[in-house]
Design a protein around this motif. Sequence first.
Motif, PDB file in Angstrom:
ATOM      1  N   LEU A 732       0.872  -1.173   0.000  1.00 33.59           N
ATOM      2  CA  LEU A 732       0.000   0.000   0.000  1.00 33.59           C
ATOM      3  C   LEU A 732       0.910   1.225   0.000  1.00 33.59           C
ATOM      4  O   LEU A 732       1.678   1.417   0.940  1.00 33.59           O
ATOM      5  N   GLN A 733       0.864   2.002  -1.053  1.00 33.02           N
ATOM      6  CA  GLN A 733       1.837   3.081  -1.191  1.00 33.02           C
ATOM      7  C   GLN A 733       1.216   4.377  -1.660  1.00 33.02           C
ATOM      8  O   GLN A 733       0.198   4.369  -2.363  1.00 33.02           O
ATOM      9  N   LEU A 734       1.867   5.445  -1.277  1.00 33.66           N
ATOM     10  CA  LEU A 734       1.494   6.753  -1.794  1.00 33.66           C
ATOM     11  C   LEU A 734       2.617   7.206  -2.722  1.00 33.66           C
ATOM     12  O   LEU A 734       3.775   7.314  -2.311  1.00 33.66           O
ATOM     13  N   ILE A 735       2.275   7.435  -3.964  1.00 33.01           N
ATOM     14  CA  ILE A 735       3.261   7.929  -4.936  1.00 33.01           C
ATOM     15  C   ILE A 735       3.013   9.426  -5.065  1.00 33.01           C
ATOM     16  O   ILE A 735       1.940   9.843  -5.492  1.00 33.01           O
ATOM     17  N   ASP A 736       4.006  10.171  -4.704  1.00 31.69           N
ATOM     18  CA  ASP A 736       3.828  11.612  -4.605  1.00 31.69           C
ATOM     19  C   ASP A 736       4.005  12.278  -5.970  1.00 31.69           C
ATOM     20  O   ASP A 736       4.857  13.133  -6.135  1.00 31.69           O
ATOM     21  N   ARG A 737       3.282  11.853  -6.927  1.00 34.82           N
ATOM     22  CA  ARG A 737       3.392  12.450  -8.267  1.00 34.82           C
ATOM     23  C   ARG A 737       2.233  12.014  -9.156  1.00 34.82           C
ATOM     24  O   ARG A 737       1.388  11.217  -8.746  1.00 34.82           O
ATOM     25  N   LYS A 738       2.248  12.526 -10.353  1.00 34.43           N
ATOM     26  CA  LYS A 738       1.167  12.230 -11.287  1.00 34.43           C
ATOM     27  C   LYS A 738       1.248  10.774 -11.758  1.00 34.43           C
ATOM     28  O   LYS A 738       2.329  10.188 -11.796  1.00 34.43           O
ATOM     29  N   ASN A 739       0.097  10.292 -12.143  1.00 38.07           N
ATOM     30  CA  ASN A 739       0.006   8.888 -12.547  1.00 38.07           C
ATOM     31  C   ASN A 739       0.416   8.687 -13.998  1.00 38.07           C
ATOM     32  O   ASN A 739      -0.396   8.254 -14.816  1.00 38.07           O
ATOM     33  N   THR A 740       1.638   8.999 -14.319  1.00 38.18           N
ATOM     34  CA  THR A 740       2.061   8.827 -15.713  1.00 38.18           C
ATOM     35  C   THR A 740       2.274   7.348 -16.019  1.00 38.18           C
ATOM     36  O   THR A 740       2.436   6.532 -15.097  1.00 38.18           O
ATOM     37  N   ARG A 741       2.277   7.043 -17.281  1.00 33.62           N
ATOM     38  CA  ARG A 741       2.379   5.650 -17.721  1.00 33.62           C
ATOM     39  C   ARG A 741       3.643   4.973 -17.165  1.00 33.62           C
ATOM     40  O   ARG A 741       3.603   3.831 -16.723  1.00 33.62           O
ATOM     41  N   ASP A 742       4.777   5.720 -17.200  1.00 32.75           N
ATOM     42  CA  ASP A 742       6.023   5.109 -16.739  1.00 32.75           C
ATOM     43  C   ASP A 742       5.993   4.798 -15.245  1.00 32.75           C
ATOM     44  O   ASP A 742       6.491   3.763 -14.804  1.00 32.75           O
ATOM     45  N   VAL A 743       5.336   5.678 -14.485  1.00 36.85           N
ATOM     46  CA  VAL A 743       5.254   5.437 -13.035  1.00 36.85           C
ATOM     47  C   VAL A 743       4.394   4.199 -12.766  1.00 36.85           C
ATOM     48  O   VAL A 743       4.750   3.335 -11.950  1.00 36.85           O
ATOM     49  N   LEU A 744       3.280   4.110 -13.478  1.00 36.08           N
ATOM     50  CA  LEU A 744       2.389   2.958 -13.277  1.00 36.08           C
ATOM     51  C   LEU A 744       3.098   1.662 -13.675  1.00 36.08           C
ATOM     52  O   LEU A 744       3.052   0.660 -12.951  1.00 36.08           O
ATOM     53  N   ASN A 745       3.743   1.693 -14.822  1.00 36.01           N
ATOM     54  CA  ASN A 745       4.440   0.497 -15.286  1.00 36.01           C
ATOM     55  C   ASN A 745       5.508   0.062 -14.299  1.00 36.01           C
ATOM     56  O   ASN A 745       5.650  -1.119 -13.973  1.00 36.01           O
ATOM     57  N   SER A 746       6.262   1.036 -13.853  1.00 38.50           N
ATOM     58  CA  SER A 746       7.349   0.740 -12.939  1.00 38.50           C
ATOM     59  C   SER A 746       6.816   0.128 -11.647  1.00 38.50           C
ATOM     60  O   SER A 746       7.374  -0.831 -11.112  1.00 38.50           O
ATOM     61  N   THR A 747       5.704   0.690 -11.169  1.00 42.01           N
ATOM     62  CA  THR A 747       5.105   0.217  -9.920  1.00 42.01           C
ATOM     63  C   THR A 747       4.580  -1.208 -10.073  1.00 42.01           C
ATOM     64  O   THR A 747       4.837  -2.070  -9.230  1.00 42.01           O
ATOM     65  N   VAL A 748       3.861  -1.422 -11.160  1.00 39.62           N
ATOM     66  CA  VAL A 748       3.282  -2.760 -11.381  1.00 39.62           C
ATOM     67  C   VAL A 748       4.407  -3.777 -11.574  1.00 39.62           C
ATOM     68  O   VAL A 748       4.377  -4.875 -11.012  1.00 39.62           O
ATOM     69  N   HIS A 749       5.410  -3.381 -12.342  1.00 34.99           N
ATOM     70  CA  HIS A 749       6.505  -4.311 -12.607  1.00 34.99           C
ATOM     71  C   HIS A 749       7.261  -4.661 -11.332  1.00 34.99           C
ATOM     72  O   HIS A 749       7.669  -5.808 -11.125  1.00 34.99           O
ATOM     73  N   ASN A 750       7.409  -3.680 -10.488  1.00 33.52           N
ATOM     74  CA  ASN A 750       8.088  -3.914  -9.206  1.00 33.52           C
ATOM     75  C   ASN A 750       7.335  -4.957  -8.376  1.00 33.52           C
ATOM     76  O   ASN A 750       7.938  -5.851  -7.778  1.00 33.52           O
ATOM     77  N   THR A 751       6.019  -4.841  -8.380  1.00 35.48           N
ATOM     78  CA  THR A 751       5.197  -5.837  -7.667  1.00 35.48           C
ATOM     79  C   THR A 751       5.392  -7.222  -8.283  1.00 35.48           C
ATOM     80  O   THR A 751       5.634  -8.203  -7.569  1.00 35.48           O
ATOM     81  N   PHE A 752       5.291  -7.277  -9.600  1.00 35.15           N
ATOM     82  CA  PHE A 752       5.420  -8.563 -10.283  1.00 35.15           C
ATOM     83  C   PHE A 752       6.802  -9.175 -10.036  1.00 35.15           C
ATOM     84  O   PHE A 752       6.931 -10.385  -9.866  1.00 35.15           O
ATOM     85  N   TYR A 753       7.793  -8.330 -10.044  1.00 35.75           N
ATOM     86  CA  TYR A 753       9.155  -8.833  -9.846  1.00 35.75           C
ATOM     87  C   TYR A 753       9.287  -9.464  -8.456  1.00 35.75           C
ATOM     88  O   TYR A 753       9.896 -10.521  -8.297  1.00 35.75           O
ATOM     89  N   GLN A 754       8.704  -8.786  -7.482  1.00 36.39           N
ATOM     90  CA  GLN A 754       8.791  -9.313  -6.113  1.00 36.39           C
ATOM     91  C   GLN A 754       8.025 -10.626  -5.975  1.00 36.39           C
ATOM     92  O   GLN A 754       8.407 -11.500  -5.208  1.00 36.39           O
TER      93      GLN A 754
END
Lengths: 759, 224
Positions: A732-754
């Motif tokens: 559960l995280q707060l991303i202190d920025r706009k929901n741009t495509r790269d941020v979303l991808n990076s976040t989702v990928h980080n979850t998948f990687y873990q």
Amino acid sequence: MKHSYPRSRFSFLLLVALSGSAFAQGTPEDYRLLQSSGPIPADFLQLSSQKYEQEKAAISRQEKSFEKKAKQAFFLKSSFLLHDLLYSGQVLFNDPVGGYVNQVADQLLAGNPSLRKQIRIYVVKSPSVNAFATNSGVILINLGLIAQLETESQLAFVLSHELTHYLKKHVMNQYVEEQKIEQGKRTYRSLSAEEKLLSRSNYSQELETEADLEGLATFLKSNYSTRQLNGVFDVLQYSYLPFDDVPFEKSFFETPHLQLPAAYFLGKVKAIALPSEVEETKSSHPSINKRRASVLGRINRDEASTKGDYLVSKAAFAEARQTARYELSYLYLSGLQYEKAIYHSYLLLKEDSTSRYLRKNVAKALYGLSQYANQGAYAQVHDAEADTEGCSQQVVHLFGKLTPKELNALALKYVRDLGKEFPEDTELPALGNALLKSLVLRHCESDADFATRPRAVEREAADLVANADTVDPEKRSKYQKIAITHLKKKNADSEQFIRYAFVDDFRDPAFSRAFGQHWKEKQASNQQREETTKQQRLRERGESQQKVRAAKLIRQKGAALGIDKIVMISPSYAKIDERKKKPIRYVASERAEVKLVEQIQCNARAANLVVDVLSDNTFTSADAGKFNDYARLRNWIRERVKHLDAAVPMHNSDAAGVGALVEKYGTKYYCWTGFVSVREKKPGKALALFTSMVVYPLLPFGIYYVVAPDYNTYYYSLVFDLTTGEPVFTDLQLIDRKNTRDVLNSTVHNTFYQLKNKR
Amino acid sequence: MPWPTKKEFGVLIVLLGCAGVCCAQPGYQGKKLSVQANLLFLPAVVNGSYHRAPDWLTFNTTGEVSVDYVLGKRNGLGLSYRRARTSSINEDDQAVVSPDKVFTQSVNVHYRIHKKAFGNLAPLGKYVQFGTGVMFNQAKPKTGAPVPFRTYAVRLGKGRNRILADRLLLSYGWELAYLLPASGGEGIAGATHYYENDAPSAAQYRLWRHSLLNLKVGLGFLAR
């Protein structure tokens, strides 16, 4: 919109045959929960934004600006809320009960085929007695209502009432009127808050009265008889009661060695209250009596003999109603309304005493009550006795009297006895083991808390009590009567009545062994507690250091679960603009949700993780099977979340169904994830600008503060092991920025990687 | 122009080798390696540019090509090659004998630490960059032969990376650099500038000012 329901009786029967009878006697489970089947209707598949655009286009250009805006707002909100409801996991399509209700609608509108084409009726898995119509022609009927109706004609009247709501566009008109009241337009200018509330209620009551009367007109045009219409209002009047009022027998939970004290039962239950004559001025509906009088007053008593209470068939109505009642047993259970589930199942068991489904529901309800009592969260699931009327009060009273230990023992006894009857069942042993463990670890003070042999006097009396129902009380001998009185007196002592509960069970070596093992476990745990303070401190420090190390490792390197496959359920995306009056950006959210599914699949490939996505955006008309899985998982998580508050060990009401999904999808890991993107309101913009203009070197900063948007993006990801019900990964995280495509991808990928990575 | 010594090459190879070994994080969608072209610039307000005298609309620029590799969730290592040229046409009368043109090429390594905030996963998001490099310079006086000399730089930068269309890398930020005393070269022949007695000479001072502060924009792509 294409209508997807079968119209003829033949097609209905075919549908039932194809989908499998809900009451499949002789199968391991004698009742299977209702599921959707056949092609998914267009109402489910069309995007809400498309529905909104279609409805918006229909608004006349001649409309006044305020009304036009209000209608647009209504269409926007209603399209998306309806979509959410259809995908809540509670709405069924092409199911046997829905099929029957549609047949009733066919009969009701036999003379108006064009109207029939506009109407789509779905059944909602909800125990509340309710039905509602939407502006787009979708009518939703709760199983709670169907379970209470007495005849098919009553169902037809309910449908005709809802049809009027649709034809007269009541839902939209009410919304527009409420906006007028809210904003003090026209006659609503300068009204106090109280007067506004009253105006709202009056308008709503007017619409309901119109729906009753116009609905009656529709109903009278059909071949349904008006004889049973009075009963519809009785159903509404007593909708808070179970579908029947039958005394709850003390013997229901009793066994020869487990006799409940008479003190745990009420001599007299609270009588069902008479209908109130008080007019509810602030209610959305007129009083039932008023509605009853206005409808019945317009009925011509000299009805044509061709009219009947059943036009489809009495048997079909009975089956649909019975199915609805069987569903209610599960719905109460999954809603943690355990006492209602028990009484409801009890009523159904009166007719079908061998039903495994119903008895398992009772067992699961007892398990739930016991676990909540053990966790000290009993108030969350125990009903208020004073608010319960009729015979069901007996159940509430009993569970109010039982101590946690007694309740645990009672639940265990019931589960074990049921398990003996159905030795092939896999759920019951799991419930039994959990209950035995909690009984020993939490409640036993010595291994002799429960007797392994009946007392002499009980051994004799037990047989008598067991046969008490069969032996005429007047024919009992003097000594038999003394023995029974003696036993009952002893049972009055709560410790005594529970002490002999497992006399039979201790003869089973497996039970004795399990009991002994748990007892040893308890002793070991007690011994640990008695360790010296130093040892304890050392051990605790060691454990705490281990936890800190593990948490640090996860923080630094992330989790490494080594999962190969997950199933994602309905990845969600909400876009919110806090600066606006209507902050939820429905259309943008839907668009983002569609993209999110694509991004998930793309990131899954990159992370080499197999991800099956069950999302409303991915279904095609042939995906009824996936839709059912989706619905099942939505209900699973809804129940799971309810248990989270009390930290109660979960046993899902639909554990068998959910267990089957593990095999079907080849993974036990199921993920709920989503983003919420918020554009936040910046306070003090004017002040910042003014200050920066005064202190002019700060002007660039002032302008930046005013112009630059403030975004926050919230991300959640929960992966559950469906076999244990425990979360294996939470983020559960707060991303202190706009929901741009790269941020979303990076976040989702980080979850998948873990999830995928192995340490 | 002198090439990096074997020792210097060795350090770079070891550093890059480590990057491959200890990489435990996925990068952006598993893409860890990025190649980027950057432009470092600052208005030539104090120093003139290669062609023009000091002016707000004249820029001193440095071109850079860098290769970055993601080491972990919050860090990455990079190798870059830079090239720049400038001149001393801004110098006052006393500097008539200072080098007219200065050319520089550098090989640098940098280490990036990404800000500890969610969504800031290397190579994405805000970062702080520490770097060092060896600069191979050449000062061309108005008269006389070009003089090669070598300097070392330590750099500190801050920036932010964005990724477009899952492949393109857009970055922007700023960089501070400090040039260490020069080695090689014997000063600039005939210099009468007040730096003439310093080993790095006026050319080095010129480069020092050129590198001190730069804004940076870059475009690249995620290779794999």
